[in-house]
Design a protein around this motif. Sequence first.
Motif, short mmCIF file in Angstrom:
data_model
loop_
_atom_site.label_atom_id
_atom_site.label_comp_id
_atom_site.label_asym_id
_atom_site.label_seq_id
_atom_site.Cartn_x
_atom_site.Cartn_y
_atom_site.Cartn_z
N LEU A 3 0.61 -1.51 0.28
CA LEU A 3 -0.02 -0.05 0.03
C LEU A 3 1.30 1.48 -0.11
O LEU A 3 -0.29 2.15 -0.47
CB LEU A 3 -0.93 0.22 1.34
CG LEU A 3 -2.15 -1.28 1.60
CD1 LEU A 3 -2.55 -1.00 2.70
CD2 LEU A 3 -3.32 -1.29 0.01
N THR A 4 1.88 0.88 0.27
CA THR A 4 2.71 2.54 0.61
C THR A 4 2.90 2.93 -0.63
O THR A 4 3.02 4.56 -0.34
CB THR A 4 4.31 1.82 1.31
OG1 THR A 4 4.05 1.38 2.16
CG2 THR A 4 5.34 3.14 1.39
N GLU A 5 3.15 2.84 -2.03
CA GLU A 5 3.69 2.95 -2.60
C GLU A 5 2.12 4.02 -3.92
O GLU A 5 2.63 4.93 -4.51
CB GLU A 5 4.56 1.75 -4.00
CG GLU A 5 4.70 3.14 -5.43
CD GLU A 5 5.87 3.70 -4.71
OE1 GLU A 5 6.26 4.98 -5.60
OE2 GLU A 5 6.66 3.48 -3.94
N LYS A 6 1.49 3.05 -3.24
CA LYS A 6 0.02 3.59 -3.69
C LYS A 6 -0.54 4.76 -2.87
O LYS A 6 -0.79 6.25 -3.80
CB LYS A 6 -1.38 2.74 -4.02
CG LYS A 6 -0.48 1.78 -4.44
CD LYS A 6 -1.04 1.99 -6.34
CE LYS A 6 -1.50 1.05 -7.62
NZ LYS A 6 -0.79 1.46 -8.20
N ALA A 7 0.03 4.59 -2.25
CA ALA A 7 -1.36 5.91 -0.71
C ALA A 7 0.41 6.97 -1.04
O ALA A 7 -0.13 8.20 -1.67
CB ALA A 7 0.16 5.40 0.53
N PHE A 8 1.81 7.08 -1.26
CA PHE A 8 2.68 7.85 -2.47
C PHE A 8 2.10 8.96 -2.91
O PHE A 8 2.30 10.28 -3.49
CB PHE A 8 3.89 7.45 -2.01
CG PHE A 8 5.44 8.38 -2.19
CD1 PHE A 8 5.06 9.28 -1.93
CD2 PHE A 8 5.54 8.05 -3.95
CE1 PHE A 8 6.75 10.50 -2.13
CE2 PHE A 8 6.22 9.17 -4.57
CZ PHE A 8 6.96 10.15 -3.63
N GLU A 9 1.29 7.67 -4.62
CA GLU A 9 1.54 8.38 -5.65
C GLU A 9 -0.40 9.05 -5.26
O GLU A 9 -0.09 9.90 -6.31
CB GLU A 9 0.86 7.07 -6.28
CG GLU A 9 2.06 6.13 -6.66
CD GLU A 9 1.76 5.02 -7.92
OE1 GLU A 9 0.68 4.97 -7.52
OE2 GLU A 9 2.85 4.43 -7.75
N ARG A 10 -0.76 8.57 -4.22
CA ARG A 10 -2.30 9.34 -4.37
C ARG A 10 -1.46 10.71 -3.70
O ARG A 10 -2.31 11.71 -3.91
CB ARG A 10 -3.36 8.90 -3.30
CG ARG A 10 -4.87 9.45 -2.89
CD ARG A 10 -4.57 9.73 -4.68
NE ARG A 10 -6.61 9.96 -4.20
CZ ARG A 10 -7.17 10.02 -4.87
NH1 ARG A 10 -6.83 10.73 -6.21
NH2 ARG A 10 -8.54 11.74 -4.88
N SER A 11 -0.80 11.00 -2.88
CA SER A 11 -0.62 12.51 -1.78
C SER A 11 -0.02 13.34 -2.84
O SER A 11 -0.40 14.64 -2.75
CB SER A 11 0.39 11.92 -1.51
OG SER A 11 1.48 11.79 -1.66
N GLN A 12 0.44 12.54 -4.52
CA GLN A 12 0.60 13.73 -4.95
C GLN A 12 -0.29 15.04 -6.10
O GLN A 12 -0.17 15.76 -6.65
CB GLN A 12 1.56 13.47 -6.24
CG GLN A 12 2.91 12.57 -5.67
CD GLN A 12 3.80 12.08 -6.83
OE1 GLN A 12 4.20 12.48 -7.33
NE2 GLN A 12 3.92 10.46 -6.38
N LYS A 13 -1.36 14.42 -5.48
CA LYS A 13 -2.49 15.28 -6.53
C LYS A 13 -2.34 16.46 -5.79
O LYS A 13 -3.36 16.74 -5.91
CB LYS A 13 -4.17 14.74 -6.35
CG LYS A 13 -5.49 15.04 -6.87
CD LYS A 13 -6.36 14.13 -6.78
CE LYS A 13 -7.53 15.37 -7.33
NZ LYS A 13 -7.90 15.41 -8.83
N PHE A 14 -2.37 16.26 -4.17
CA PHE A 14 -2.85 17.40 -3.37
C PHE A 14 -1.47 18.49 -3.24
O PHE A 14 -1.20 18.80 -1.90
CB PHE A 14 -3.21 17.41 -2.56
CG PHE A 14 -4.40 16.22 -2.31
CD1 PHE A 14 -5.35 16.58 -2.65
CD2 PHE A 14 -3.89 14.50 -2.44
CE1 PHE A 14 -6.95 15.27 -3.04
CE2 PHE A 14 -5.16 13.86 -2.50
CZ PHE A 14 -6.23 14.24 -2.73
#
Length: 390
Positions: free
Chosen positions: A363-374
């Motif tokens: 989940l770590t990489e997906k959480a990191f990727e998602r955060s970049q939207k903001f």
Amino acid sequence: MKKKVLILNPYLPTLGGGEKHMGYLCKFIEEYYDAVEIDILVHNYNNIDVHSADYPDLSELEARFDLKLEKTNLLKVNLTKPGNLREHFQNKRLIENMTSKYDLFINFMYQSKHIGKAKKNLYSCMFPAKRFQFDELSKRIMGRYLDFRFKNSYDYFMTNSEFTNHWQESIWHTQHKNKIIYPPVFFTEALRDREFNQKKNIILSVGRFFVGAHNKKQDELVDFYIENSSRLKGWEFHLVGALSNYPEDVEYVEKIKSRIEGYPIYLHLNAPLSELETLYREAKIFWHATGYNEKDDLFPEKMEHFGITTVEAMSYGVIPVVIRKGGQPEIVKEGVSGYLWDSKEECIQKTIDLFDDNLRIQLTEKAFERSQKFSIDNFYKQTKEVFDAL
């Protein structure tokens, strides 16, 4: 010709997510206009003395949120504490009349209904105010008139999430004036060298310690941990947040301190940015509970309207286990970039599931990727679209 901008935000002493949002908005404005002077209007709400030695200055805002402002000043105004409705409206008119001296007024005061009288007026909406409600017929007529003037005085309402935007439209029907602009969290450049190899068995929660409104429910989270301490053995729980000197907030924290004695639960009050960043780097799991035990359909203002700290955590590879209310479902995709919960039992079980490092790392990489939207970069881009349209 130099632009004059006024920003109303009397909550500077909290130095919370809203103040980070405001700080980067000021930075955007400084860069957007060739020549500009920004005044942040603060006043002595809630018996706060804006002239006291411990009242924060802009250097504290800059240090807390890692930014530098060069064309921004504090404008301190003394307001008499209102003893009745008439005095409340006198204070309101005083501020409204001040806005008329500026090219641009930005209302950044939570649930404020001040009328903007500048040449252009923007409302940064963290959550919409309610309409005036009076029992007497004459006052109801006055309330409808004031609501009409408030709504029509602003060129745009910049809402901080789809959740907030929904309630802005539901209450005020501002339609095309609504512009969703997610708050600024970090610069994309700052993420390039992030590594996730310093992790420890730490559950982290970040948010101001305060009573009322959309408080962060740290007392509930402490109970979550204590009641399940045997199941969470080997894990520490760290809570980070600003604490004001308001007696009710201090008392709230003192009660938490008395509860956590003997448990691996640690409070980090008014911690510097470096300490917070260290905890983000080391934590594996992030908890958030704003809105717990509250009815979101009746009291939506008590929810987390967005969730800056959730995004911050995700950008450090910390997996969010956060309540399924307010703006949090806009940030976290269930089972992909983190977990959402509806009950204490669900929160604890999903936390324990993440004790499996293989699952957490997935989940770590997906959480990191998602955060970049903001990112702050996206915040600047969206804000520029609004300023270009003024």
